[in-house]
Design a protein around this motif. Structure first.
Motif, PDB file in Angstrom:
ATOM      1  N   CYS A  29      -4.500  -2.305  -6.283  1.00 15.31           N
ATOM      2  CA  CYS A  29      -4.114  -3.255  -7.318  1.00 15.31           C
ATOM      3  C   CYS A  29      -3.834  -4.599  -6.645  1.00 15.31           C
ATOM      4  CB  CYS A  29      -2.858  -2.737  -8.009  1.00 15.31           C
ATOM      5  SG  CYS A  29      -2.175  -3.862  -9.225  1.00 15.31           S
ATOM      6  N   VAL A  30      -4.036  -5.663  -7.380  1.00 15.02           N
ATOM      7  CA  VAL A  30      -3.773  -6.997  -6.832  1.00 15.02           C
ATOM      8  C   VAL A  30      -2.340  -7.091  -6.306  1.00 15.02           C
ATOM      9  CG1 VAL A  30      -3.194  -8.050  -9.063  1.00 15.02           C
ATOM     10  CG2 VAL A  30      -4.048  -9.476  -7.208  1.00 15.02           C
ATOM     11  N   CYS A  31      -1.392  -6.453  -6.987  1.00 14.82           N
ATOM     12  CA  CYS A  31       0.000  -6.532  -6.520  1.00 14.82           C
ATOM     13  C   CYS A  31       0.187  -5.816  -5.182  1.00 14.82           C
ATOM     14  CB  CYS A  31       0.967  -6.022  -7.575  1.00 14.82           C
ATOM     15  SG  CYS A  31       0.759  -4.302  -8.004  1.00 14.82           S
ATOM     16  N   ASP A  32      -0.568  -4.741  -4.950  1.00 15.58           N
ATOM     17  CA  ASP A  32      -0.509  -4.073  -3.651  1.00 15.58           C
ATOM     18  C   ASP A  32      -1.072  -4.971  -2.554  1.00 15.58           C
ATOM     19  OD1 ASP A  32       0.638  -1.693  -4.580  1.00 15.58           O
ATOM     20  OD2 ASP A  32      -1.316  -0.792  -4.991  1.00 15.58           O
ATOM     21  N   ILE A  33      -2.129  -5.677  -2.882  1.00 19.86           N
ATOM     22  CA  ILE A  33      -2.763  -6.555  -1.891  1.00 19.86           C
ATOM     23  C   ILE A  33      -1.823  -7.688  -1.510  1.00 19.86           C
ATOM     24  CG2 ILE A  33      -4.680  -8.144  -1.465  1.00 19.86           C
ATOM     25  CD1 ILE A  33      -6.353  -6.242  -3.334  1.00 19.86           C
ATOM     26  N   TYR A  34      -1.215  -8.357  -2.496  1.00 21.42           N
ATOM     27  CA  TYR A  34      -0.332  -9.467  -2.106  1.00 21.42           C
ATOM     28  C   TYR A  34       0.941  -8.973  -1.450  1.00 21.42           C
ATOM     29  CZ  TYR A  34       2.053  -9.472  -6.806  1.00 21.42           C
ATOM     30  OH  TYR A  34       2.739  -9.165  -7.957  1.00 21.42           O
ATOM     31  N   THR A  35       1.360  -7.741  -1.765  1.00 15.04           N
ATOM     32  CA  THR A  35       2.513  -7.163  -1.069  1.00 15.04           C
ATOM     33  C   THR A  35       2.173  -6.882   0.394  1.00 15.04           C
ATOM     34  OG1 THR A  35       3.390  -6.186  -3.095  1.00 15.04           O
ATOM     35  CG2 THR A  35       4.116  -5.203  -1.016  1.00 15.04           C
ATOM     36  N   ALA A  36       1.029  -6.269   0.628  1.00 14.11           N
ATOM     37  CA  ALA A  36       0.618  -5.933   1.999  1.00 14.11           C
ATOM     38  C   ALA A  36       0.474  -7.181   2.859  1.00 14.11           C
ATOM     39  CB  ALA A  36      -0.696  -5.156   1.979  1.00 14.11           C
ATOM     40  N   LEU A  37      -0.073  -8.243   2.268  1.00 20.17           N
ATOM     41  CA  LEU A  37      -0.351  -9.455   3.033  1.00 20.17           C
ATOM     42  C   LEU A  37       0.776 -10.479   2.983  1.00 20.17           C
ATOM     43  CD1 LEU A  37      -4.113  -9.886   2.098  1.00 20.17           C
ATOM     44  CD2 LEU A  37      -3.111  -8.809   4.123  1.00 20.17           C
ATOM     45  N   ASN A  38       1.816 -10.176   2.213  1.00 20.12           N
ATOM     46  CA  ASN A  38       2.964 -11.073   2.091  1.00 20.12           C
ATOM     47  C   ASN A  38       2.525 -12.470   1.623  1.00 20.12           C
ATOM     48  OD1 ASN A  38       5.731 -11.546   2.167  1.00 20.12           O
ATOM     49  ND2 ASN A  38       5.655 -12.328   4.253  1.00 20.12           N
ATOM     50  N   LEU A  39       1.714 -12.476   0.561  1.00 21.03           N
ATOM     51  CA  LEU A  39       1.193 -13.713  -0.004  1.00 21.03           C
ATOM     52  C   LEU A  39       1.634 -13.856  -1.459  1.00 21.03           C
ATOM     53  CD1 LEU A  39      -2.511 -13.474   1.204  1.00 21.03           C
ATOM     54  CD2 LEU A  39      -0.727 -14.946   2.154  1.00 21.03           C
ATOM     55  N   LEU A  94      -3.342  -0.316   8.939  1.00 19.31           N
ATOM     56  CA  LEU A  94      -2.437   0.754   8.501  1.00 19.31           C
ATOM     57  C   LEU A  94      -0.997   0.256   8.436  1.00 19.31           C
ATOM     58  CD1 LEU A  94      -3.998   3.819  10.352  1.00 19.31           C
ATOM     59  CD2 LEU A  94      -4.211   3.187   7.927  1.00 19.31           C
ATOM     60  N   ASP A  95      -0.624  -0.626   9.347  1.00 21.53           N
ATOM     61  CA  ASP A  95       0.709  -1.235   9.282  1.00 21.53           C
ATOM     62  C   ASP A  95       0.865  -2.077   8.014  1.00 21.53           C
ATOM     63  OD1 ASP A  95       1.581  -0.072  11.640  1.00 21.53           O
ATOM     64  OD2 ASP A  95       1.161  -1.845  12.866  1.00 21.53           O
ATOM     65  N   LEU A  96      -0.186  -2.804   7.633  1.00 20.39           N
ATOM     66  CA  LEU A  96      -0.127  -3.582   6.395  1.00 20.39           C
ATOM     67  C   LEU A  96       0.008  -2.667   5.181  1.00 20.39           C
ATOM     68  CD1 LEU A  96      -2.868  -6.306   7.040  1.00 20.39           C
ATOM     69  CD2 LEU A  96      -0.387  -6.569   7.178  1.00 20.39           C
ATOM     70  N   LEU A  97      -0.688  -1.546   5.202  1.00 24.46           N
ATOM     71  CA  LEU A  97      -0.588  -0.597   4.088  1.00 24.46           C
ATOM     72  C   LEU A  97       0.816  -0.004   3.978  1.00 24.46           C
ATOM     73  CD1 LEU A  97      -4.043   1.208   4.337  1.00 24.46           C
ATOM     74  CD2 LEU A  97      -3.239  -0.256   2.469  1.00 24.46           C
ATOM     75  N   LYS A  98       1.500   0.130   5.103  1.00 26.07           N
ATOM     76  CA  LYS A  98       2.879   0.646   5.075  1.00 26.07           C
ATOM     77  C   LYS A  98       3.799  -0.272   4.286  1.00 26.07           C
ATOM     78  CE  LYS A  98       2.626   3.109   9.440  1.00 26.07           C
ATOM     79  NZ  LYS A  98       3.029   3.130  10.848  1.00 26.07           N
ATOM     80  N   ARG A  99       3.519  -1.575   4.308  1.00 37.78           N
ATOM     81  CA  ARG A  99       4.333  -2.522   3.538  1.00 37.78           C
ATOM     82  C   ARG A  99       4.318  -2.187   2.053  1.00 37.78           C
ATOM     83  NH1 ARG A  99       2.565  -8.474   5.764  1.00 37.78           N
ATOM     84  NH2 ARG A  99       3.222  -8.179   7.921  1.00 37.78           N
ATOM     85  N   ILE A 100       3.169  -1.724   1.567  1.00 43.16           N
ATOM     86  CA  ILE A 100       3.056  -1.373   0.155  1.00 43.16           C
ATOM     87  C   ILE A 100       3.999  -0.225  -0.159  1.00 43.16           C
ATOM     88  CG2 ILE A 100       1.523  -0.500  -1.649  1.00 43.16           C
ATOM     89  CD1 ILE A 100      -0.794  -1.858  -0.046  1.00 43.16           C
ATOM     90  N   GLU A 101       3.967   0.807   0.664  1.00 43.74           N
ATOM     91  CA  GLU A 101       4.826   1.970   0.439  1.00 43.74           C
ATOM     92  C   GLU A 101       6.302   1.612   0.542  1.00 43.74           C
ATOM     93  OE1 GLU A 101       3.849   4.846  -0.822  1.00 43.74           O
ATOM     94  OE2 GLU A 101       1.889   3.887  -0.876  1.00 43.74           O
ATOM     95  N   GLU A 102       6.633   0.736   1.476  1.00 41.79           N
ATOM     96  CA  GLU A 102       8.028   0.326   1.648  1.00 41.79           C
ATOM     97  C   GLU A 102       8.543  -0.443   0.440  1.00 41.79           C
ATOM     98  OE1 GLU A 102       7.853  -1.901   5.276  1.00 41.79           O
ATOM     99  OE2 GLU A 102       7.634  -0.106   6.502  1.00 41.79           O
ATOM    100  N   LYS A 103       7.663  -1.161  -0.256  1.00 39.24           N
ATOM    101  CA  LYS A 103       8.083  -1.995  -1.387  1.00 39.24           C
ATOM    102  C   LYS A 103       7.809  -1.339  -2.735  1.00 39.24           C
ATOM    103  CE  LYS A 103       8.501  -5.979   1.134  1.00 39.24           C
ATOM    104  NZ  LYS A 103       8.682  -7.361   1.118  1.00 39.24           N
ATOM    105  N   LYS A 104       7.324  -0.104  -2.762  1.00 40.88           N
ATOM    106  CA  LYS A 104       6.957   0.548  -4.021  1.00 40.88           C
ATOM    107  C   LYS A 104       8.030   0.491  -5.095  1.00 40.88           C
ATOM    108  CE  LYS A 104       2.765   2.233  -4.168  1.00 40.88           C
ATOM    109  NZ  LYS A 104       1.755   1.713  -5.024  1.00 40.88           N
ATOM    110  N   PRO A 105       9.308   0.731  -4.785  1.00 41.35           N
ATOM    111  CA  PRO A 105      10.301   0.722  -5.870  1.00 41.35           C
ATOM    112  C   PRO A 105      10.385  -0.610  -6.606  1.00 41.35           C
ATOM    113  CG  PRO A 105      11.214   1.723  -3.900  1.00 41.35           C
ATOM    114  CD  PRO A 105       9.873   1.146  -3.522  1.00 41.35           C
ATOM    115  N   VAL A 106      10.065  -1.714  -5.948  1.00 39.91           N
ATOM    116  CA  VAL A 106      10.143  -3.030  -6.615  1.00 39.91           C
ATOM    117  C   VAL A 106       8.759  -3.573  -6.938  1.00 39.91           C
ATOM    118  CG1 VAL A 106      12.358  -3.642  -5.610  1.00 39.91           C
ATOM    119  CG2 VAL A 106      10.263  -4.245  -4.397  1.00 39.91           C
TER     120      VAL A 106
END
Length: 111
Positions: A29-39, A94-106
């Motif tokens: 999802c677009v929100c996962d992409i901007y979360t992973a890339l911190n954009l 894979l480290d960028l993908l971890k950001r998505i999982e870490e931020k899932k609740p929000v």
């Protein structure tokens, strides 16, 4: 797609990272992409639009969110470049993908 066009697209780190994230995950999802890339969402959407216009990505709407995936119609030489690049960047992606999982609740993708 001409090689020069592909290399111009891939010369931007954000666009390269988006392609590699999608290579690793299949669809995001677009929100996962901007979360992973911190954009920001607008900046991410601009890069996604360029990738979509160049026929590297396909999108589909799921509720109010747009999901992206690599186009299955990519030419073999384009797939090969993405595959080789992913192999060399796998740990970082894979480290960028971890950001998505870490931020899932929000993450807003579930709204």
């Amino acid at each position: 797609m001409a090689p020069l066009q592909l290399f111009k697209i891939l010369s931007d780190q954000t666009r390269l990272d988006i392609l590699l994230l999608l290579k690793a995950s299949g669809e995001l999802c677009v929100c996962d992409i901007y979360t992973a890339l911190n954009l920001s969402q607008p900046k991410t959407s601009r890069h996604l639009a360029m990738l979509r216009e160049s026929a590297l990505l396909l999108d589909s709407k799921h509720g109010k969110w747009v999901h992206y995936r690599l186009s299955p119609a990519l030419l073999p030489w384009v797939k090969s470049i993405i595959d080789v690049t992913y192999a060399t960047e796998k740990n970082r992606i894979l480290d960028l993908l971890k950001r998505i999982e870490e931020k899932k609740p929000v993450n807003h993708c579930t709204e």
